[in-house]
Write a protein that holds these residues in place. Structure first.
Motif, PDB file in Angstrom:
ATOM      1  N   ASN A   1      11.237  -4.296   6.567  1.00 63.27           N
ATOM      2  CA  ASN A   1      11.363  -4.663   5.148  1.00 63.27           C
ATOM      3  C   ASN A   1      10.601  -5.960   4.899  1.00 63.27           C
ATOM      4  O   ASN A   1      10.217  -6.246   3.773  1.00 63.27           O
ATOM      5  N   ARG A   2      10.419  -6.744   5.953  1.00 67.02           N
ATOM      6  CA  ARG A   2       9.714  -8.025   5.809  1.00 67.02           C
ATOM      7  C   ARG A   2       8.419  -8.079   6.621  1.00 67.02           C
ATOM      8  O   ARG A   2       7.574  -8.928   6.360  1.00 67.02           O
TER       9      ARG A   2
ATOM     10  N   ASN B   1       6.948   6.345   3.747  1.00 68.34           N
ATOM     11  CA  ASN B   1       7.900   6.737   2.707  1.00 68.34           C
ATOM     12  C   ASN B   1       7.968   8.259   2.524  1.00 68.34           C
ATOM     13  O   ASN B   1       7.778   8.760   1.407  1.00 68.34           O
TER      14      ASN B   1
ATOM     15  N   ARG C   1       6.079  -1.218  -2.223  1.00 74.11           N
ATOM     16  CA  ARG C   1       5.490   0.033  -2.724  1.00 74.11           C
ATOM     17  C   ARG C   1       6.556   1.134  -2.780  1.00 74.11           C
ATOM     18  O   ARG C   1       6.593   1.929  -3.727  1.00 74.11           O
ATOM     19  N   ASN C   2       7.468   1.160  -1.798  1.00 82.94           N
ATOM     20  CA  ASN C   2       8.543   2.165  -1.812  1.00 82.94           C
ATOM     21  C   ASN C   2       9.474   1.959  -2.990  1.00 82.94           C
ATOM     22  O   ASN C   2       9.960   2.920  -3.585  1.00 82.94           O
TER      23      ASN C   2
ATOM     24  N   ASP D   1       7.744   3.347  -5.887  1.00 84.30           N
ATOM     25  CA  ASP D   1       7.834   4.820  -5.832  1.00 84.30           C
ATOM     26  C   ASP D   1       9.184   5.311  -6.358  1.00 84.30           C
ATOM     27  O   ASP D   1       9.252   6.316  -7.064  1.00 84.30           O
ATOM     28  N   GLU D   2      10.266   4.581  -5.997  1.00 80.07           N
ATOM     29  CA  GLU D   2      11.605   4.967  -6.472  1.00 80.07           C
ATOM     30  C   GLU D   2      11.668   4.911  -7.991  1.00 80.07           C
ATOM     31  O   GLU D   2      12.224   5.799  -8.641  1.00 80.07           O
TER      32      GLU D   2
ATOM     33  N   LEU E   1       9.133  -9.698   0.743  1.00 83.73           N
ATOM     34  CA  LEU E   1       9.261  -8.402   1.417  1.00 83.73           C
ATOM     35  C   LEU E   1       7.891  -7.949   1.900  1.00 83.73           C
ATOM     36  O   LEU E   1       6.869  -8.512   1.510  1.00 83.73           O
ATOM     37  N   SER E   2       7.892  -6.902   2.730  1.00 82.36           N
ATOM     38  CA  SER E   2       6.608  -6.377   3.204  1.00 82.36           C
ATOM     39  C   SER E   2       5.979  -5.507   2.112  1.00 82.36           C
ATOM     40  O   SER E   2       6.681  -4.993   1.232  1.00 82.36           O
ATOM     41  N   TYR E   3       4.670  -5.320   2.218  1.00 82.65           N
ATOM     42  CA  TYR E   3       3.935  -4.512   1.242  1.00 82.65           C
ATOM     43  C   TYR E   3       4.524  -3.100   1.105  1.00 82.65           C
ATOM     44  O   TYR E   3       4.792  -2.643  -0.020  1.00 82.65           O
ATOM     45  N   PRO E   4       4.739  -2.372   2.223  1.00 85.11           N
ATOM     46  CA  PRO E   4       5.261  -1.007   2.049  1.00 85.11           C
ATOM     47  C   PRO E   4       6.656  -0.961   1.436  1.00 85.11           C
ATOM     48  O   PRO E   4       6.977  -0.006   0.721  1.00 85.11           O
ATOM     49  N   SER E   5       7.487  -1.994   1.695  1.00 86.57           N
ATOM     50  CA  SER E   5       8.823  -2.019   1.083  1.00 86.57           C
ATOM     51  C   SER E   5       8.715  -2.100  -0.433  1.00 86.57           C
ATOM     52  O   SER E   5       9.446  -1.414  -1.165  1.00 86.57           O
TER      53      SER E   5
END
Lengths: 179, 89
Positions: free
Chosen positions: A11-12, A149, B74-75, B78-79, B68-72
């Motif tokens: 997450n980070r 995802n 982006r997710n 997406d939600e 937070l991280s980039y993919p978090s």
């Protein structure tokens, strides 16, 4: 909070930072494995042999890691509806190998370095290996979930299939093609 | 700040707008209007969209701002996209 960090730091952590840390972990893992004579080229078993050159350790570990990552990338493209970045999946997957350091690190302790096959030490090593592999695969699964995802109902099956397939191919190459 | 209720406290169906009033001249408009899709989203989702627009749509900047991280991030986007698509349907 701590459990979340230990099992899912993504997450980070992702992107270039994860790749950088992942590469450091890969080099450290390979070096400690070489010095302790512990081959971690599979998620199912390990081998103890110290009469192997460094390049062989590097080749087998890089191959195993690369095929795991490739399997996740292909599965991600098949199951994900979003556009994901390759640097995220490569970085987080490389970082997920960190727990695998546990076994070769334990083997640096003299009592775990040389022992009789009938000694209880082997059971302790097997236990350490099982814990490190479960931890590493949990991290890898979370890396896949966060980076790609995937929303498909086949996410879990896809992940397991990718792991088994990459495991089979890497073992074939390591034991049939590598000298 | 008072939160705009979007679902019925009794049956949880989505509420609609029945009455609007001008604060200046007290003119009242009666009717039955759908809430805009964005208004139906949760407060945190609305804040995310506001921050995202302010960040010129940069997920990288959003990730830095949220820690937070980039993919978090982006997710999370997406939600919200999935929720908006559900509302459109």
């Amino acid at each position: 909070m701590i459990i979340s960090l230990v099992l899912n730091p993504y997450n980070r952590l992702a992107g270039i930072r994860a790749i950088f840390l992942g590469l450091i972990i890969h080099i450290v893992l390979t070096s400690i494995s070489f010095y302790s004579g512990t081959h971690i080229n599979s998620n199912l078993f390990f081998k103890l042999a110290s009469d192997t050159p460094f390049w062989y350790f590097l080749a087998e570990m890089s191959l195993h890691a690369s095929l795991n990552i490739l399997g996740l990338i292909v599965t991600g493209y098949l199951l994900s509806r979003t556009q994901f970045r390759l640097i995220d999946i490569i970085g987080t997957a490389l970082f997920s190998r960190a727990p695998l350091v546990l076994l070769p690190a334990a083997r640096l302790i003299p009592a775990f370095k040389s022992f009789y096959v009938t000694s209880p030490v082997i059971y302790i090593l097997i236990l350490i290996f099982i814990v490190s592999v479960i931890w590493s695969i949990t991290l890898l699964y979370n890396a896949f979930k966060i980076s790609c995802n995937p929303k498909s109902k086949f996410t879990n099956i896809g992940f397991i299939a990718a792991m088994l397939l990459s495991e089979g191919i890497s073992q074939f190459i390591i034991y049939q093609i590598l000298p | 700040m008072k939160k705009l209720p979007t679902s019925c406290p009794s049956c949880e169906s989505q509420l609609k707008v029945k009455q609007l009033q001008c604060e200046n001249c007290s003119t009242e408009v009666l009717g039955l209007y759908e809430l805009p899709h964005l208004a139906v989203l949760s407060n945190s989702d609305q804040m995310f969209i506001l921050d995202f627009v302010k960040a010129s749509g940069s997920l990288k900047l959003m990730a830095q701002k949220m820690g937070l991280s980039y993919p978090s991030v982006r997710n999370k986007l997406d939600e919200i996209i999935d929720r908006l698509k559900d509302l459109e349907e």
